[in-house]
Motif scaffolding. Structure first.
Motif, PDB file in Angstrom:
ATOM      1  N   SER A  75      30.429  57.958  23.653  1.00 15.40           N
ATOM      2  CA  SER A  75      29.766  57.191  24.709  1.00 15.40           C
ATOM      3  C   SER A  75      29.999  57.858  26.054  1.00 15.40           C
ATOM      4  CB  SER A  75      30.282  55.747  24.756  1.00 15.40           C
ATOM      5  OG  SER A  75      31.631  55.708  25.154  1.00 15.40           O
ATOM      6  N   ILE A  76      29.166  57.486  27.034  1.00 14.87           N
ATOM      7  CA  ILE A  76      29.329  57.940  28.399  1.00 14.87           C
ATOM      8  C   ILE A  76      28.832  56.842  29.331  1.00 14.87           C
ATOM      9  CG2 ILE A  76      27.085  59.118  28.479  1.00 14.87           C
ATOM     10  CD1 ILE A  76      28.382  61.196  30.338  1.00 14.87           C
ATOM     11  N   ARG A  77      29.575  56.617  30.432  1.00 19.33           N
ATOM     12  CA  ARG A  77      29.181  55.607  31.407  1.00 19.33           C
ATOM     13  C   ARG A  77      28.949  56.287  32.756  1.00 19.33           C
ATOM     14  NH1 ARG A  77      32.386  50.343  33.876  1.00 19.33           N
ATOM     15  NH2 ARG A  77      33.659  51.988  34.834  1.00 19.33           N
ATOM     16  N   VAL A  78      27.788  55.990  33.372  1.00 17.90           N
ATOM     17  CA  VAL A  78      27.456  56.606  34.655  1.00 17.90           C
ATOM     18  C   VAL A  78      27.096  55.506  35.651  1.00 17.90           C
ATOM     19  CG1 VAL A  78      26.608  58.649  33.470  1.00 17.90           C
ATOM     20  CG2 VAL A  78      24.984  56.901  34.185  1.00 17.90           C
ATOM     21  N   GLN A  79      27.396  55.762  36.916  1.00 19.06           N
ATOM     22  CA  GLN A  79      27.040  54.805  37.965  1.00 19.06           C
ATOM     23  C   GLN A  79      25.664  55.150  38.530  1.00 19.06           C
ATOM     24  OE1 GLN A  79      29.135  54.690  41.849  1.00 19.06           O
ATOM     25  NE2 GLN A  79      29.534  52.519  41.403  1.00 19.06           N
ATOM     26  N   VAL A  80      24.847  54.118  38.693  1.00 17.23           N
ATOM     27  CA  VAL A  80      23.501  54.292  39.226  1.00 17.23           C
ATOM     28  C   VAL A  80      23.388  53.556  40.555  1.00 17.23           C
ATOM     29  CG1 VAL A  80      21.041  53.907  38.829  1.00 17.23           C
ATOM     30  CG2 VAL A  80      22.544  54.495  36.911  1.00 17.23           C
ATOM     31  N   LYS A  81      22.947  54.276  41.580  1.00 18.16           N
ATOM     32  CA  LYS A  81      22.630  53.703  42.876  1.00 18.16           C
ATOM     33  C   LYS A  81      21.192  54.070  43.214  1.00 18.16           C
ATOM     34  CE  LYS A  81      27.374  54.194  44.655  1.00 18.16           C
ATOM     35  NZ  LYS A  81      28.217  54.797  45.732  1.00 18.16           N
ATOM     36  N   PRO A  82      20.554  53.343  44.138  1.00 16.62           N
ATOM     37  CA  PRO A  82      19.179  53.693  44.506  1.00 16.62           C
ATOM     38  C   PRO A  82      19.053  55.160  44.896  1.00 16.62           C
ATOM     39  CG  PRO A  82      19.745  51.578  45.444  1.00 16.62           C
ATOM     40  CD  PRO A  82      21.015  52.128  44.841  1.00 16.62           C
ATOM     41  N   GLY A  83      18.087  55.842  44.299  1.00 15.70           N
ATOM     42  CA  GLY A  83      17.808  57.236  44.636  1.00 15.70           C
ATOM     43  C   GLY A  83      18.635  58.262  43.907  1.00 15.70           C
ATOM     44  N   THR A  84      19.554  57.834  43.010  1.00 18.55           N
ATOM     45  CA  THR A  84      20.439  58.792  42.348  1.00 18.55           C
ATOM     46  C   THR A  84      19.917  59.205  40.978  1.00 18.55           C
ATOM     47  OG1 THR A  84      21.793  57.042  41.351  1.00 18.55           O
ATOM     48  CG2 THR A  84      22.454  57.869  43.527  1.00 18.55           C
ATOM     49  N   ARG A  85      20.419  60.365  40.522  1.00 13.63           N
ATOM     50  CA  ARG A  85      20.159  60.870  39.170  1.00 13.63           C
ATOM     51  C   ARG A  85      21.462  61.454  38.630  1.00 13.63           C
ATOM     52  NH1 ARG A  85      14.857  64.485  40.819  1.00 13.63           N
ATOM     53  NH2 ARG A  85      13.639  62.795  41.739  1.00 13.63           N
ATOM     54  N   TYR A  86      21.704  61.278  37.348  1.00 12.03           N
ATOM     55  CA  TYR A  86      22.940  61.779  36.741  1.00 12.03           C
ATOM     56  C   TYR A  86      22.561  62.497  35.449  1.00 12.03           C
ATOM     57  CZ  TYR A  86      27.769  61.938  35.118  1.00 12.03           C
ATOM     58  OH  TYR A  86      29.000  62.367  34.688  1.00 12.03           O
ATOM     59  N   ASN A  87      23.050  63.729  35.296  1.00 14.81           N
ATOM     60  CA  ASN A  87      22.667  64.570  34.164  1.00 14.81           C
ATOM     61  C   ASN A  87      23.839  64.788  33.205  1.00 14.81           C
ATOM     62  OD1 ASN A  87      20.194  65.062  35.602  1.00 14.81           O
ATOM     63  ND2 ASN A  87      21.342  66.523  36.858  1.00 14.81           N
ATOM     64  N   PHE A  88      23.539  64.776  31.914  1.00  8.78           N
ATOM     65  CA  PHE A  88      24.552  65.079  30.908  1.00  8.78           C
ATOM     66  C   PHE A  88      23.854  65.559  29.645  1.00  8.78           C
ATOM     67  CE2 PHE A  88      23.494  60.599  30.592  1.00  8.78           C
ATOM     68  CZ  PHE A  88      23.370  60.359  29.223  1.00  8.78           C
ATOM     69  N   VAL A  89      24.646  65.965  28.674  1.00 12.65           N
ATOM     70  CA  VAL A  89      24.116  66.498  27.417  1.00 12.65           C
ATOM     71  C   VAL A  89      24.663  65.685  26.258  1.00 12.65           C
ATOM     72  CG1 VAL A  89      24.040  68.499  25.864  1.00 12.65           C
ATOM     73  CG2 VAL A  89      23.902  68.835  28.351  1.00 12.65           C
ATOM     74  N   ILE A  90      23.773  65.342  25.315  1.00 12.27           N
ATOM     75  CA  ILE A  90      24.202  64.740  24.053  1.00 12.27           C
ATOM     76  C   ILE A  90      24.022  65.796  22.974  1.00 12.27           C
ATOM     77  CG2 ILE A  90      23.868  62.875  22.385  1.00 12.27           C
ATOM     78  CD1 ILE A  90      22.712  61.170  24.632  1.00 12.27           C
ATOM     79  N   LEU A  91      25.117  66.215  22.376  1.00  8.05           N
ATOM     80  CA  LEU A  91      25.081  67.263  21.361  1.00  8.05           C
ATOM     81  C   LEU A  91      24.880  66.613  20.000  1.00  8.05           C
ATOM     82  CD1 LEU A  91      25.340  70.322  20.931  1.00  8.05           C
ATOM     83  CD2 LEU A  91      27.791  69.971  20.540  1.00  8.05           C
ATOM     84  N   LEU A  92      23.709  66.832  19.414  1.00 10.98           N
ATOM     85  CA  LEU A  92      23.339  66.201  18.152  1.00 10.98           C
ATOM     86  C   LEU A  92      23.713  67.099  16.978  1.00 10.98           C
ATOM     87  CD1 LEU A  92      21.890  63.894  16.619  1.00 10.98           C
ATOM     88  CD2 LEU A  92      19.731  65.111  17.015  1.00 10.98           C
ATOM     89  N   ASN A  93      24.555  66.571  16.097  1.00 13.21           N
ATOM     90  CA  ASN A  93      24.995  67.285  14.889  1.00 13.21           C
ATOM     91  C   ASN A  93      25.606  68.647  15.202  1.00 13.21           C
ATOM     92  OD1 ASN A  93      24.209  65.248  13.032  1.00 13.21           O
ATOM     93  ND2 ASN A  93      22.069  65.933  13.204  1.00 13.21           N
ATOM     94  N   GLY A  94      26.217  68.748  16.373  1.00 13.17           N
ATOM     95  CA  GLY A  94      26.934  69.964  16.726  1.00 13.17           C
ATOM     96  C   GLY A  94      26.070  71.147  17.075  1.00 13.17           C
ATOM     97  N   LYS A  95      24.721  70.975  17.121  1.00 14.06           N
ATOM     98  CA  LYS A  95      23.880  72.149  17.360  1.00 14.06           C
ATOM     99  C   LYS A  95      22.718  71.919  18.322  1.00 14.06           C
ATOM    100  CE  LYS A  95      21.157  71.205  13.176  1.00 14.06           C
ATOM    101  NZ  LYS A  95      20.604  71.761  11.911  1.00 14.06           N
TER     102      LYS A  95
END
Length: 397
Positions: A75-95
Motif C-alpha cells: 500500500s501507499i498513502r499520499v496527501q492531496v491538496k488543491p493543485g497537487t500531483r503525486y507520482n509513484f510506481v506499482i510494480l506488477l509481478n516484479g516486472k
C-alpha cells in the motif's frame, strides 16, 4: 467507478520519466482498492502498465486529505491538496512498472492567473423531458445531442450513439455492420469536442448505457473547473465566464458544497412549522422535481406519512425483486432563500440507492425555474427565479 481518468497534459508523461527515485510498491494482482479521503472503493482501480502515467483524480475538495492505494500485498498513502500531483510506481509481478499519478481535481492556481475575461456561449434547447440539450460536434465530423448534467462527471456518450452516429468505431467494420459486438475499449479517441463557441481538446470521454431521454450523451460541470457557468433559461444560453467581476441583480448566493465530487446545494423543507435541512445534488438530467433518500428521511425523522400521497411507483431490481416508492407533496421547500410551495418529491425505498451512499437529488423540473451562476473558482451558487418559476410540476397530480 473509474471516472478517475481526467485529462492531463501529455507533457507530464515526459516529465514523469525524468524524475528519479519514485516511490515503488508491489502487486501480484491487477485490481487495486483505493481509499479517497473517508471513502473506500474496493477493487475499483485496474493496473495498466501501458498507461504512462495512469492518472487517478481524487474527489474534488479544497481541503487537504489522504488517498491510499491498496494492492493485494502492499500500500501507499499520499496527501492531496488543491493543485497537487503525486507520482509513484506499482510494480506488477516484479516486472511491469505501472506509472501512477494521484492528482487533485482542482488545477494549480497559476492556471487561472492573468486569464482574460471572456464569455463564451453555448445555445441550448430545453426538451419536453427538461433536458438541457446542446448540439455537439466531435472530431469535426460527428454531430450529437448532449445534455448538461450537473450531477455527472466528464463526458459520457451512449454506446448506441457511438455505434450509429459517429466514426469512432471506423476500425471495426464488422461491428458497424452488426456482425460482431463492438469493442468500445478500442474506439477512436475524441480529440476535439465543440459546443457553441467552446472547444475542448482531448476531453475525458467514456461510454454509458443510459442518459436523459432522446440524448446521445451528457457533459458535466467539471469541464469548466475554475470558471463560472451561467445557465440562462430565459435566453436558452449556457455562458462560460473566465472571470465574472460583478453578479447581476436579483441573484441569491449560497455555498456550493462538494461530496465525492458531487456538486451540492443546501435546501430545507418546512412541515408543520418544523424545518428539515439537507444537501441536494443537482441532477439536471432528471425530469423529476426531487428525489429524497430514505436514509436521510429516517435520520431527519421527516414526517412523510403526514404528507399528501400523489402516487406509488413500483420498481424491479436485476434480481427481479420488486419494491415500492411514493411520490408525496411537500408543502414548502426553500433553496437559496427562495421558497417553493407544493413540490412533489419521490421518496426512495430503502432498497433503492442510485448513488451507493446517502444522497438527495433536485431534478430539472425544479431547477429549471431558476437562472443559475455556478462559480467553480470560489465555490458559490447563485440563483434567480426565471419565467418558469410558476409552471406546474409534472408530478403534482
Amino acid at each position: 467507478m473509474k471516472r478517475l481518468f481526467l485529462y492531463l497534459p501529455i507533457l507530464f508523461a515526459h516529465t514523469l520519466f525524468a524524475q528519479s527515485k519514485l516511490p515503488v510498491i508491489r502487486a501480484t494482482a491487477k485490481s487495486v482498492s483505493v481509499k479517497d479521503g473517508e471513502f473506500l472503493n474496493k477493487n475499483s482501480w485496474t493496473l495498466t502498465p501501458s498507461a504512462r502515467p495512469d492518472v487517478f483524480t481524487a474527489d474534488r475538495t479544497r481541503e487537504a486529505k489522504y488517498v491510499t492505494f491498496y494492492t493485494d500485498i502492499d500500500s501507499i498513502r499520499v496527501q492531496v491538496k488543491p493543485g497537487t500531483r503525486y507520482n509513484f510506481v506499482i510494480l506488477l509481478n516484479g516486472k511491469d512498472s505501472c506509472f501512477t499519478q494521484v492528482a487533485s481535481a482542482i488545477p494549480p492556481e497559476d492556471k487561472f492567473k492573468n486569464v482574460a475575461a471572456t464569455h463564451d456561449t453555448i445555445p441550448f434547447t430545453l426538451t419536453t423531458h427538461d433536458a438541457i440539450a446542446v448540439k455537439a460536434v466531435i472530431n469535426n465530423t460527428d454531430t450529437l445531442m448532449l445534455h448538461l448534467d450537473l450531477s455527472s462527471f466528464d463526458v459520457h456518450l451512449t454506446r448506441d450513439a457511438i455505434l450509429k452516429k459517429t466514426h469512432l468505431l471506423v476500425t471495426q467494420p464488422d461491428a458497424i455492420a452488426g456482425k460482431v459486438t463492438p469493442n468500445f475499449n478500442k474506439m477512436a479517441k475524441v480529440t476535439r469536442l465543440q459546443m457553441g463557441q467552446v472547444v475542448f481538446t482531448d476531453p475525458p470521454v467514456s461510454t454509458t448505457g443510459s442518459t436523459a431521454h432522446e440524448m446521445d450523451g451528457r457533459f458535466a460541470w467539471n469541464l469548466f473547473e475554475g470558471k463560472t457557468i451561467e445557465l440562462d433559461y430565459d435566453k436558452s444560453l449556457i455562458i462560460i465566464h473566465n472571470n465574472l467581476a460583478k453578479i447581476p441583480k436579483g441573484y441569491q448566493r449560497s455555498k456550493l458544497i462538494f461530496n465525492r465530487s458531487n456538486a451540492l446545494v443546501r435546501g430545507s423543507f418546512k412541515i408543520d412549522g418544523k424545518v428539515y435541512t439537507g444537501n441536494f445534488s443537482m441532477d439536471t438530467g432528471s425530469e423529476t422535481a426531487m428525489i429524497v433518500d430514505s436514509g436521510w428521511v429516517g435520520k431527519q425523522h421527516l414526517p412523510v406519512d403526514r404528507l399528501k400521497l400523489i402516487k406509488s411507483m413500483t420498481f424491479s431490481d436485476p434480481q427481479n425483486r420488486t419494491f415500492q416508492s411514493n411520490v408525496v407533496l411537500t408543502p414548502s421547500y426553500t433553496i437559496n432563500n427562495f421558497p417553493l410551495g407544493n413540490v412533489p418529491a419521490l421518496i426512495l425505498s430503502s432498497k433503492i440507492n442510485p448513488a451507493g451512499y446517502e444522497l438527495n437529488f433536485l431534478g430539472n423540473d425544479l431547477l429549471k425555474r431558476f437562472n443559475m451562476l455556478l462559480d467553480l473558482k470560489n465555490d458559490f451558487i447563485y440563483l434567480k427565479p426565471n419565467h418558469l418559476i410558476d409552471v406546474k410540476y409534472k408530478q403534482s397530480s
